[in-house]
Design a protein around this motif. Structure first.
Motif, PDB file in Angstrom:
ATOM      1  N   LYS A   1       0.959  -1.368  -0.047  1.00 34.83           N
ATOM      2  CA  LYS A   1       0.004   0.002  -0.157  1.00 34.83           C
ATOM      3  C   LYS A   1       0.894   1.071  -0.054  1.00 34.83           C
ATOM      4  O   LYS A   1       1.919   1.211   0.235  1.00 34.83           O
ATOM      5  N   GLY A   2       0.254   2.396  -0.285  1.00 35.69           N
ATOM      6  CA  GLY A   2       0.874   3.506  -0.168  1.00 35.69           C
ATOM      7  C   GLY A   2       0.250   4.695  -1.061  1.00 35.69           C
ATOM      8  O   GLY A   2      -1.002   4.216  -1.448  1.00 35.69           O
ATOM      9  N   THR A   3       0.818   5.691  -1.300  1.00 33.35           N
ATOM     10  CA  THR A   3      -0.015   6.900  -1.783  1.00 33.35           C
ATOM     11  C   THR A   3       0.136   6.580  -3.375  1.00 33.35           C
ATOM     12  O   THR A   3       1.238   6.593  -4.062  1.00 33.35           O
ATOM     13  N   SER A   4      -0.782   6.640  -4.187  1.00 35.66           N
ATOM     14  CA  SER A   4      -0.933   6.278  -5.488  1.00 35.66           C
ATOM     15  C   SER A   4      -0.671   7.807  -6.506  1.00 35.66           C
ATOM     16  O   SER A   4      -1.072   8.886  -6.006  1.00 35.66           O
ATOM     17  N   ALA A   5      -0.201   7.344  -7.673  1.00 40.33           N
ATOM     18  CA  ALA A   5      -0.085   8.838  -8.623  1.00 40.33           C
ATOM     19  C   ALA A   5      -0.686   8.471  -9.895  1.00 40.33           C
ATOM     20  O   ALA A   5      -0.599   7.195 -10.267  1.00 40.33           O
ATOM     21  N   PRO A   6      -1.024   9.260 -10.876  1.00 37.55           N
ATOM     22  CA  PRO A   6      -1.797   8.974 -11.920  1.00 37.55           C
ATOM     23  C   PRO A   6      -0.681   8.404 -13.022  1.00 37.55           C
ATOM     24  O   PRO A   6       0.444   9.036 -13.084  1.00 37.55           O
ATOM     25  N   VAL A   7      -1.089   7.631 -13.686  1.00 31.99           N
ATOM     26  CA  VAL A   7      -0.174   7.011 -15.097  1.00 31.99           C
ATOM     27  C   VAL A   7      -0.974   7.732 -16.133  1.00 31.99           C
ATOM     28  O   VAL A   7      -2.241   7.181 -16.396  1.00 31.99           O
TER      29      VAL A   7
ATOM     30  N   ASP B   1      -1.762  11.708 -25.059  1.00 30.84           N
ATOM     31  CA  ASP B   1      -2.767  12.598 -24.683  1.00 30.84           C
ATOM     32  C   ASP B   1      -2.796  12.739 -23.000  1.00 30.84           C
ATOM     33  O   ASP B   1      -3.136  11.964 -22.234  1.00 30.84           O
ATOM     34  N   ARG B   2      -1.861  14.019 -22.444  1.00 28.09           N
ATOM     35  CA  ARG B   2      -1.690  14.005 -21.143  1.00 28.09           C
ATOM     36  C   ARG B   2      -2.865  14.285 -20.434  1.00 28.09           C
ATOM     37  O   ARG B   2      -2.912  13.964 -19.154  1.00 28.09           O
ATOM     38  N   ASN B   3      -4.102  14.588 -20.732  1.00 22.98           N
ATOM     39  CA  ASN B   3      -5.119  14.522 -20.198  1.00 22.98           C
ATOM     40  C   ASN B   3      -5.906  13.192 -19.888  1.00 22.98           C
ATOM     41  O   ASN B   3      -6.945  13.154 -18.877  1.00 22.98           O
ATOM     42  N   ARG B   4      -5.458  12.399 -20.381  1.00 18.33           N
ATOM     43  CA  ARG B   4      -6.287  10.910 -20.370  1.00 18.33           C
ATOM     44  C   ARG B   4      -5.486  10.080 -19.154  1.00 18.33           C
ATOM     45  O   ARG B   4      -4.130   9.781 -19.401  1.00 18.33           O
ATOM     46  N   MET B   5      -5.810   9.643 -18.299  1.00 24.36           N
ATOM     47  CA  MET B   5      -5.439   8.826 -17.081  1.00 24.36           C
ATOM     48  C   MET B   5      -5.524   7.404 -17.669  1.00 24.36           C
ATOM     49  O   MET B   5      -6.674   6.960 -17.720  1.00 24.36           O
ATOM     50  N   VAL B   6      -4.412   6.847 -17.624  1.00 19.04           N
ATOM     51  CA  VAL B   6      -4.326   5.162 -17.894  1.00 19.04           C
ATOM     52  C   VAL B   6      -4.773   4.178 -16.787  1.00 19.04           C
ATOM     53  O   VAL B   6      -5.157   3.138 -16.851  1.00 19.04           O
TER      54      VAL B   6
ATOM     55  N   ALA C   1       0.603  -0.998 -24.044  1.00 18.85           N
ATOM     56  CA  ALA C   1       1.577  -0.811 -25.068  1.00 18.85           C
ATOM     57  C   ALA C   1       1.105   0.606 -25.518  1.00 18.85           C
ATOM     58  O   ALA C   1       2.056   1.406 -25.636  1.00 18.85           O
ATOM     59  N   VAL C   2      -0.072   0.485 -26.003  1.00 20.17           N
ATOM     60  CA  VAL C   2      -0.551   1.744 -26.763  1.00 20.17           C
ATOM     61  C   VAL C   2      -0.899   2.887 -25.837  1.00 20.17           C
ATOM     62  O   VAL C   2      -0.256   4.020 -26.119  1.00 20.17           O
ATOM     63  N   ARG C   3      -1.537   2.781 -24.935  1.00 15.70           N
ATOM     64  CA  ARG C   3      -2.007   3.451 -23.860  1.00 15.70           C
ATOM     65  C   ARG C   3      -0.938   4.275 -23.086  1.00 15.70           C
ATOM     66  O   ARG C   3      -0.768   5.598 -22.805  1.00 15.70           O
ATOM     67  N   GLU C   4      -0.179   3.343 -22.494  1.00 18.49           N
ATOM     68  CA  GLU C   4       0.792   3.670 -21.398  1.00 18.49           C
ATOM     69  C   GLU C   4       2.097   4.316 -22.073  1.00 18.49           C
ATOM     70  O   GLU C   4       2.906   5.283 -21.537  1.00 18.49           O
ATOM     71  N   ALA C   5       2.667   3.643 -23.242  1.00 20.47           N
ATOM     72  CA  ALA C   5       4.049   3.726 -23.620  1.00 20.47           C
ATOM     73  C   ALA C   5       3.959   4.760 -25.061  1.00 20.47           C
ATOM     74  O   ALA C   5       4.763   4.966 -25.760  1.00 20.47           O
ATOM     75  N   GLY C   6       2.574   4.830 -25.706  1.00 22.49           N
ATOM     76  CA  GLY C   6       2.247   5.556 -26.923  1.00 22.49           C
ATOM     77  C   GLY C   6       2.768   4.807 -28.037  1.00 22.49           C
ATOM     78  O   GLY C   6       3.070   5.645 -29.056  1.00 22.49           O
TER      79      GLY C   6
END
Length: 263
Positions: free
Chosen positions: A24-30, A35-40, A95-100
């Motif tokens: 557990k811990g504090t989460s951060a967005p990926v 599209d930096r507005n889209r959170m994967v 691979a598409v969404r996270e790594a472009g």
């Protein structure tokens, strides 16, 4: 495409996986790099405590994993290859969404990762299942046997987030080593998916651990520890030099550094 989209409907999450337990811990967005507005998805970065706990468990598990032999390790890696292929749409989507990556590139990413698993399975059978007879004078018997070094930290890059990640981990596992897998900060989700498939295939949870997050924090926690036998690294020359200096400055057994820095 429909399968790929459907596979991301569930929120994606990467956490430190230590002994099979999601920490557990504090989460951060990926975020999607296109599209930096889209959170994967979300990531929880590994702490120094997580890294030390993973090293302790891996060190304690290394002897039994090495003793398992190349043939049984090969069977596990081949099952992992089958699972990668079965989950191809999900891995491609990440691979598409996270790594472009483009669709053809994402497909190549999965295929290369599968090739690594099958190749290292073959090498485990060939090189790590009993002794290899060597030529020698008449009346003399010479035999070479290969064994794992212990615990390896595998540090992979963002541009091949599944293929190189899997290649490093599979090679270390095939040779009888326990592994601390540290993916690039930008691509933890696909690494988490890969580790879960490897565990599902039969890699013991104390043999393979996932440590997403900040490289220097994780490195500072484990590089100076004599229980770490080596590092496999792909990334910048500067980072490779820093790892080299950290390993060289410690006391105790000499550690191996395998580095590919693209130049």
């Amino acid at each position: 495409l429909a399968e790929m989209h459907a596979s991301l409907e569930t929120p994606q999450r990467a956490t430190p996986i230590v002994g099979g337990e999601e920490r557990k811990g504090t989460s951060a967005p990926v975020r999607d790099p296109s599209d930096r507005n889209r959170m994967v998805g979300e990531v929880i970065e590994a702490s120094a405590i997580d890294a030390n706990d993973a090293l302790t468990k891996a060190y304690n598990a290394r002897i039994e994993w090495n003793a398992l032999g190349g043939h049984k390790r090969a069977e596990i890696l081949e099952r992992a290859a089958d699972l990668y292929e079965k989950n191809q749409s999900h891995l491609m989507a990440l691979a598409v969404r996270e790594a472009g990556k483009t669709l053809p590139n994402a497909l190549g990413e999965v295929r290369e990762a599968v090739d690594f698993l099958r190749y290292y399975a073959g090498q485990a059978r060939k090189l790590f299942e009993g002794g290899i007879q060597m030529p020698g004078p008449t009346g003399e018997t010479n035999e070479l046997s290969l064994h794992g070094r212990g615990v390896f930290c595998c540090i992979s890059p963002w541009n091949f987030p599944l293929a190189i990640f899997t290649g490093q981990v599979a090679g270390a596992l095939a040779a009888g080593n326990a592994v601390l897998a540290k993916p690039a900060e930008q691509t933890p989700l696909i690494a988490a998916a890969a580790v879960k498939l490897l565990h599902q295939a039969g890699v013991p949870v104390d043999v393979l651990h996932l440590l997403p997050g900040d490289g220097p924090r994780i490195g500072n926690a484990v590089f100076s520890d004599p229980r770490l036998s080596g590092v496999a690294f792909t990334g910048s020359t500067g980072a490779a030099n820093a790892i080299n200096r950290a390993l060289a400055s410690r006391t105790g057994p000499i550690a191996t550094l395998i580095a590919e820095t693209g130049g």
